[in-house]
Scaffold this active site. Structure first.
Site, mmCIF file in Angstrom:
data_model
loop_
_atom_site.group_PDB
_atom_site.id
_atom_site.type_symbol
_atom_site.label_atom_id
_atom_site.label_comp_id
_atom_site.label_asym_id
_atom_site.label_seq_id
_atom_site.Cartn_x
_atom_site.Cartn_y
_atom_site.Cartn_z
ATOM 1 C CE LYS A 29 -1.930 -0.973 3.979
ATOM 2 N NZ LYS A 29 -1.246 -2.224 4.332
ATOM 3 N NE ARG B 251 -4.477 0.623 9.394
ATOM 4 C CZ ARG B 251 -3.266 0.196 9.101
ATOM 5 N NH1 ARG B 251 -2.909 -1.030 9.373
ATOM 6 N NH2 ARG B 251 -2.385 0.995 8.578
ATOM 7 N NE ARG C 23 8.097 -2.457 6.369
ATOM 8 C CZ ARG C 23 6.759 -2.431 6.378
ATOM 9 N NH1 ARG C 23 6.108 -1.793 5.428
ATOM 10 N NH2 ARG C 23 6.098 -3.042 7.326
ATOM 11 N NE ARG D 115 6.708 -0.327 9.956
ATOM 12 C CZ ARG D 115 5.555 -0.309 9.264
ATOM 13 N NH1 ARG D 115 5.519 0.255 8.066
ATOM 14 N NH2 ARG D 115 4.475 -0.854 9.759
ATOM 15 N NE ARG E 15 2.225 -4.805 11.158
ATOM 16 C CZ ARG E 15 3.316 -4.544 10.442
ATOM 17 N NH1 ARG E 15 4.507 -4.950 10.846
ATOM 18 N NH2 ARG E 15 3.209 -3.879 9.318
HETATM 19 P P1 AP5 Z 1 4.910 -1.579 1.876
HETATM 20 O O1 AP5 Z 1 4.599 -0.789 0.660
HETATM 21 O O2 AP5 Z 1 5.625 -0.889 2.993
HETATM 22 O O3 AP5 Z 1 3.602 -2.338 2.397
HETATM 23 P P2 AP5 Z 1 2.339 -1.816 3.188
HETATM 24 O O4 AP5 Z 1 1.143 -2.489 2.624
HETATM 25 O O5 AP5 Z 1 2.336 -0.322 3.241
HETATM 26 O O6 AP5 Z 1 2.665 -2.474 4.591
HETATM 27 P P3 AP5 Z 1 2.721 -1.911 6.052
HETATM 28 O O7 AP5 Z 1 3.436 -2.975 6.842
HETATM 29 O O8 AP5 Z 1 3.301 -0.525 6.138
HETATM 30 O O9 AP5 Z 1 1.202 -1.868 6.389
HETATM 31 P P4 AP5 Z 1 0.541 -1.860 7.755
HETATM 32 O O10 AP5 Z 1 -0.839 -1.558 7.382
HETATM 33 O O11 AP5 Z 1 0.738 -3.061 8.594
HETATM 34 O O12 AP5 Z 1 1.363 -0.729 8.544
HETATM 35 P P5 AP5 Z 1 1.164 0.812 8.758
HETATM 36 O O13 AP5 Z 1 2.471 1.445 8.717
HETATM 37 O O14 AP5 Z 1 0.082 1.341 7.908
HETATM 38 O O15 AP5 Z 1 5.764 -2.847 1.409
HETATM 39 C C1 AP5 Z 1 6.230 -3.810 2.356
HETATM 40 C C2 AP5 Z 1 7.573 -4.388 1.885
HETATM 41 O O16 AP5 Z 1 7.368 -5.071 0.642
HETATM 42 C C3 AP5 Z 1 8.666 -3.346 1.603
HETATM 43 O O17 AP5 Z 1 9.889 -3.916 1.942
HETATM 44 C C4 AP5 Z 1 8.587 -3.132 0.086
HETATM 45 O O18 AP5 Z 1 9.804 -2.707 -0.445
HETATM 46 C C5 AP5 Z 1 8.193 -4.527 -0.388
HETATM 47 N N1 AP5 Z 1 7.366 -4.517 -1.604
HETATM 48 C C6 AP5 Z 1 6.306 -3.714 -1.879
HETATM 49 N N2 AP5 Z 1 5.777 -4.029 -3.076
HETATM 50 C C7 AP5 Z 1 6.513 -5.081 -3.550
HETATM 51 C C8 AP5 Z 1 6.464 -5.861 -4.732
HETATM 52 N N3 AP5 Z 1 5.542 -5.646 -5.667
HETATM 53 N N4 AP5 Z 1 7.368 -6.855 -4.892
HETATM 54 C C9 AP5 Z 1 8.315 -7.082 -3.938
HETATM 55 N N5 AP5 Z 1 8.418 -6.369 -2.790
HETATM 56 C C10 AP5 Z 1 7.532 -5.393 -2.602
HETATM 57 O O19 AP5 Z 1 0.590 0.829 10.264
HETATM 58 C C11 AP5 Z 1 1.448 0.436 11.337
HETATM 59 C C12 AP5 Z 1 0.646 0.370 12.624
HETATM 60 O O20 AP5 Z 1 0.068 1.657 12.922
HETATM 61 C C13 AP5 Z 1 -0.560 -0.585 12.631
HETATM 62 O O21 AP5 Z 1 -0.188 -1.926 12.894
HETATM 63 C C14 AP5 Z 1 -1.419 0.029 13.737
HETATM 64 O O22 AP5 Z 1 -0.895 -0.294 15.004
HETATM 65 C C15 AP5 Z 1 -1.217 1.521 13.523
HETATM 66 N N6 AP5 Z 1 -2.239 2.079 12.604
HETATM 67 C C16 AP5 Z 1 -2.004 2.647 11.373
HETATM 68 N N7 AP5 Z 1 -3.165 3.043 10.827
HETATM 69 C C17 AP5 Z 1 -4.139 2.733 11.714
HETATM 70 C C18 AP5 Z 1 -5.552 2.863 11.689
HETATM 71 N N8 AP5 Z 1 -6.196 3.404 10.643
HETATM 72 N N9 AP5 Z 1 -6.249 2.413 12.762
HETATM 73 C C19 AP5 Z 1 -5.628 1.882 13.836
HETATM 74 N N10 AP5 Z 1 -4.290 1.711 13.914
HETATM 75 C C20 AP5 Z 1 -3.545 2.129 12.859
#
Ligand code: AP5
Length: 209
Positions: A13, A88, A122, A153, A164
């Site tokens: 994402k 979410r 990552r 991270r 997660r």
């Molecule tokens: P990446 O693009 O970083 O993936 P992502 O889907 O953004 O994954 P996240 O782990 O950031 O999502 P998340 O929802 O768990 O965490 P967030 O930070 O939002 O890609 C991941 C890896 O894959 C990278 O190494 C990238 O290079 C690689 N990659 C990407 N595309 C690829 C491809 N096509 N081929 C190969 N490799 C690839 O949230 C973190 C925490 O914050 C949550 O757990 C929660 O505690 C809190 N939080 C955030 N938002 C909320 C909310 N709305 N409500 C409540 N809590 C929240």
């Protein structure tokens, strides 16, 4: 244009949102990045959020909703935005309906084992925030864009990643139906290369015009 990128942790994402927001000239609004900024700055909100994030759990709805409401009213979001990681939960989705109307929800699908490999590999740049998989880097310690140091991270440990994914399935997956019923859901296979997926996402967005 107002878009939302949906998908499990590691679906890509953030990677796709950064690319597409730049192409469209709209704001990229990532609740995960906003929370990590609060943690980095040691704010009261950041300290509270970190406990949930490190445990792989969601931060309470009220905190997140207030943060996003304020963010979407900033000048750079006037022309449109991509919400990455929000909403979410059902409560977040229903509240969002009251203050913004989405044009499309892009749901990026990737199998669980691939998610774990992606997240556990990552690396993020401390200075510019660029994100890579370790397999893309010659030097895992140094950012290829700005030479900043790379970090892992705190919530990217395998056990936390599995939590997660389970939390996503329980609380966020139901939103797929919620947006399908509204007729704004677009499914994207997230298993190709980053460029291939960006092309598919752009094609889905172009088809809206
Ligand atoms: P990446 O693009 O970083 O993936 P992502 O889907 O953004 O994954 P996240 O782990 O950031 O999502 P998340 O929802 O768990 O965490 P967030 O930070 O939002 O890609 C991941 C890896 O894959 C990278 O190494 C990238 O290079 C690689 N990659 C990407 N595309 C690829 C491809 N096509 N081929 C190969 N490799 C690839 O949230 C973190 C925490 O914050 C949550 O757990 C929660 O505690 C809190 N939080 C955030 N938002 C909320 C909310 N709305 N409500 C409540 N809590 C929240």
């Amino acid at each position: 244009m107002k878009l939302m990128f949906l998908g499990p942790p590691g679906a890509g994402k953030g990677t796709q949102a950064r690319i597409i927001a730049e192409k469209l000239g709209i704001a990229h609004i990532s609740t995960g990045d906003m929370l990590r900024e609060q943690v980095k700055n040691g704010t009261a909100l950041g300290l509270k959020a970190k406990e949930y994030m490190d445990a792989g759990q969601y931060v309470p709805d009220g905190v997140i909703i207030d943060m996003v409401k304020e963010r979407v009213n900033k000048p750079d979001a006037r022309e449109g935005f991509i919400l990455d990681g929000f909403p979410r939960t059902a409560a977040q989705a229903e509240t969002l309906d009251g203050f913004a109307s989405l044009d499309a929800v892009i749901n990026i699908g990737v199998p669980d084992e691939m998610l774990i490999d992606r997240i556990c590999g990552r690396r993020v740049c401390t200075d510019c925030g660029a994100t890579y998989h370790e397999s893309m880097l010659h030097d895992k310690e140094k950012c290829p864009v700005c030479s900043g140091s790379m970090y892992v991270r705190d919530d990217d440990k395998e056990e936390t990643v599995r939590t997660r994914i389970n939390v996503y399935k329980e609380k966020t997956q139901p939103l797929i139906d919620y947006y399908a019923k509204k007729g704004i859901l677009h499914e994207i296979d997230g298993t190709g290369t980053i460029d291939e997926i960006a092309d598919k996402v752009m094609a889905a967005i172009e088809a809206l015009k």
